[in-house]
Write an enzyme that holds these catalytic residues in place. Structure first.
Site: not given
Ligand code: BGC
Length: 752
Positions: A263
């Site tokens: 993530d």
């Molecule tokens: C989130 C993810 C997301 C990523 C990219 C993170 O803060 O937890 O679910 O895909 O950001 O935007």
């Protein structure tokens, strides 16, 4: 002879020269060769992504498709393009690019209709591809363990089977368009509070049966191109650094060969991330890049681990539209996709109450439309799960589009009140506001005099209650789960005035998750939950209210009588909800000591004490009264179940049951199969969902035989003593049910 040989010799020399000068370029057949040609610097660059991505909590890249979430790194000399990653899940999130806002995860799972979700996935995939994106960062499948989790709207259910099946359908749909998905967040991201540092302490059985099973089903049934690990720790190890989870369970046990990414900003120790089998670090930083190189130099990071990561990344790259130089149109079929969004939104709505057939409306009524959310309808959540939608149809517009007449005085009141409130909110919601700070919304109002007049002038009242929330923090019990005093007062005042006049009150819950029902539900004649249904919200709600569509959604979670009844009650401390605790506090205060954790229960760690008894597994087993059981939902028609059969054939149980529409309008029924295991070997829930199917549209009087196959392996439990799956022998009860509390037919089967 000479005449033949000379030209051949010329051709040979030419070929040699040519092949020496022709640079090797990536193809799907030469990945090992490319890996051998990459320098350590190029490998490190591939592993850490584009790095230029700006990180402020929600992914944003300025490269290739500005406003998407991130990219990988190109290596041009070997023909390796950068590929583009964008959120998900309710459509494609690209800043400043109009995309269709589809219904949220919870709305999709409420359809209990895998075919329809696959159709939604295909529509989303069309936008992914036509906007130049290669991988959609979705679906989110984490278990809705606690009703206050800020990301529950993105997620599907408290049940792993429903989550897994809906996720698989979504993935198949998106990937049918030649683009990838990233199933997330692996695993146990069940609350947002302190998510970068929270340790989810879960027993092996609950982990396997509940928190991994959803992923297992989806991974095996749809083969997502990628998977995203979660921010949190699991039993003391970061999910993104967890070799047992990634290399062991995901790759070896489940035999999955896709690409794993972190993530955004997850994990800490670059060496541990790569060694654990996590291929890509997103969005990546210079520090990660240097750490990969340093690890290779000093031997703490093996060449094999790095090459394995790079191989997985290249296998992903060769599948993408960008690698095939696809010329995207920037012009997806927004009109067709909006129609799909509307259809899915309708099917995801759950009718909770419908006393004296209040609904459907005839369409000839004059309606008093109340509640600020009716005029400022919430169609999606916040954070990375948001979508930059092209438009929103609110309920006022939706009812007007359907030809419903709205009470003039009420309309006039809200027109001026909302104008005032919109201006007030705009002054607060200035551009540049941090992404995790809630937008100010119109305050609820109780226009008493207007309501009293409307009770004589209008035929019925509709009140919408709205709730929006999202990534980075959890919901407050007092300010989000419970209705506010003004909302309760609005319902009370409207209910009294309209009931006094012999008229009905309909409540629409436009919420990303469940709310407290007990204090007010008796005030309403009908209650419809529409979740956050996407851009076509108002049209879709009108379709249901007017009976153009017969509601067929079912709850993917339990609604308890009180939040305090829930086994996870207290795991999200009220005092810390509503605060982006991890960002402002930890990032500033921990500095370099990023890994530091304190030992504060429910802040630094959460004990999953309830084990497998999550949601209905807990309520049904403990015979605890609920407001609405898991799987519940009313219809405008009625169904009869008959002829239930269970047949064991090899390693599959075939279940069949006849369902007849006994009412007067066409409708769809969701048949849910729960199983009670013998439960002698270990304590088992009294009922567990093991299969489900939705009928097609059954005309009045029509019947259909619903057939559901349940693999025997799905009946096994994870035995912590032997650290393996164990199938208990004995008599199993299979139940065809309308919901977790209402089994209608039973059939017994002996497993030997
Ligand atoms: C989130 C993810 C997301 C990523 C990219 C993170 O803060 O937890 O679910 O895909 O950001 O935007």
């Amino acid at each position: 002879m000479k005449r033949i040989l000379l030209p051949l010799l010329g051709l040979f020399i030419c070929n040699c020269l040519f092949s020496q000068s022709l640079p090797v370029r990536l193809s799907k057949d030469n990945i090992p060769e490319i890996v051998s040609l990459l320098t350590p610097e190029e490998k490190a660059a591939l592993i850490v992504g584009a790095r230029s991505t700006q990180f402020d909590g929600v992914g944003y890249t300025s490269l290739y498709v500005p406003g998407a979430a991130g990219t990988t790194h190109p290596v041009s000399r070997l023909g390796i393009p950068a590929i583009v990653l964008a959120d998900g899940p309710a459509g494609v999130r690209i800043k400043d690019r109009p995309c269709t806002r589809f219904p949220n995860g919870t709305s999709l799972s409420s359809t209990w209709n895998a075919d329809l979700v696959e159709e939604v996935g295909a529509a989303i995939g069309n936008e992914v591809r036509e906007y130049g994106v290669d991988v959609l960062l979705a679906p989110g499948v984490n278990i809705q363990r606690n009703p206050l989790c800020g990301r529950n709207f993105e997620y599907y259910s408290e049940d792993p089977l429903l989550s897994g099946k809906i996720a698989a359908a979504y993935i198949r749909g998106v990937q049918s368009q030649g683009v990838g998905t990233s199933i997330k967040h692996f695993a146990a991201n069940n609350q947002e509070l302190n998510r970068l540092f929270l340790d989810a302490r879960i027993g092996a059985r609950a982990l396997r049966e509940i928190y991994l099973r959803n992923f297992e089903i989806a991974v095996k049934e749809s083969d997502p191109w990628t998977l995203m690990t979660s921010y949190n720790y699991i039993n003391g190890v970061y999910a993104s650094e967890n070799g047992e989870l990634v290399s062991g369970i995901l790759r070896e046990e489940w035999d999955w060969e896709g690409t794993v990414m972190t993530d955004w900003g997850a994990g800490h120790d670059t060496g541990a991330i790569v060694s654990s089998g996590n291929d890509m670090i997103q969005p990546g930083s210079d520090a990660h890049y240097e750490a990969v190189l340093a690890g290779l130099r000093d031997g703490s990071l093996s060449v094999a681990a790095v090459d394995s990561a790079v191989t997985h990344i290249l296998r992903l790259v060769v599948k993408t539209p960008r690698f095939a130089s696809y010329e995207y149109s920037n012009c997806p079929d927004l009109e067709a996709n909006a129609a799909t969004a509307r259809k899915a939104a309708c099917e995801g709505m759950v009718l909770l109450k419908n006393d004296a057939s209040t609904l459907p409306l005839s369409g000839r009524e004059n309606i008093a439309l109340l509640g600020v959310a009716s005029y400022d309808f919430i169609t999606g959540g916040t954070g990375s799960g948001d979508v930059n939608g092209a438009y929103i149809v609110d309920l006022q517009q939706g009812l007007r589009n359907a030809g419903v007449s709205l009470d003039g005085a009420v309309d006039e009141f809200y027109a001026s009140y909302m104008e005032y409130e919109r201006a007030r909110c705009a002054a607060i919601n200035k551009p540049g506001k941090k992404w995790y700070v809630d937008a100010e919304r119109a305050l609820e109002v109780v226009p008493r005099e207007i309501i009293l007049d409307a009770a004589s002038a209008a035929d019925a009242a509709i009140v919408t209650i709205g709730r929006v929330f999202g990534e980075s923090k959890d919901r407050s019990y007092y300010h989000s789960y419970c209705l506010s005093e003004a909302e309760i007062e609005l319902l009370r005042c409207t209910s009294e005035a309209f009931h006094r006049a012999g008229k009905k009150l309909i409540v629409v819950l436009d919420t990303g998750g469940i709310v407290d029902m007990a204090p007010w539900q008796h005030l309403a004649d009908a209650i419809l939950v529409c979740w956050l249904p996407g851009c076509e919200a108002g049209n879709a709600v009108a379709d249901i209210l007017l009976g153009k569509e017969n509601p067929s959604g079912r709850l993917p979670m339990t609604i308890p009588v009180r939040y305090s009844d829930d086994p996870t009650f207290g795991d999200i401390p009220e005092i810390l909800t509503d605060k982006p605790f991890n960002y402002s506090f930890y990032r500033q205060n921990l500095g370099d000591d990023f890994r530091k954790r304190y030992e504060i229960p429910n802040v630094d760690y959460v004990d999953y004490d309830e084990g497998v008894f999550v949601g209905y597994r807990y309520y049904v087993t403990g015979r605890i009264k609920v407001s609405y059981p898991f799987g519940f939902g009313l219809s405008y028609t009625t169904f009869r179940y008959s002829d239930m059969k269970t047949v064991l054939d090899g390693d599959t149980v075939h279940v069949s049951v006849r369902v007849a529409n006994t009412g007067s309008v066409a409708g769809k029924e969701v048949v849910q199969i729960y199983v009670k295991a013998p439960g002698r070997d270990m304590k088992k829930p009294r009922r567990e969902l093991k299969g489900f199917a939705k009928t097609g549209l059954l005309a009045p009087g029509e019947s259909a035989v619903v057939e559901i196959d349940i693999p025997v392996s799905l009946l096994a439990s994870f035995d912590e003593r032997s650290d393996g799956w164990a199938l208990e022998k004995g008599r199993y009860v299979f139940m065809a049910a309308r919901n977790a509390s209402d089994p209608i037919r039973k059939s017994r089967l002996r497993i030997r």
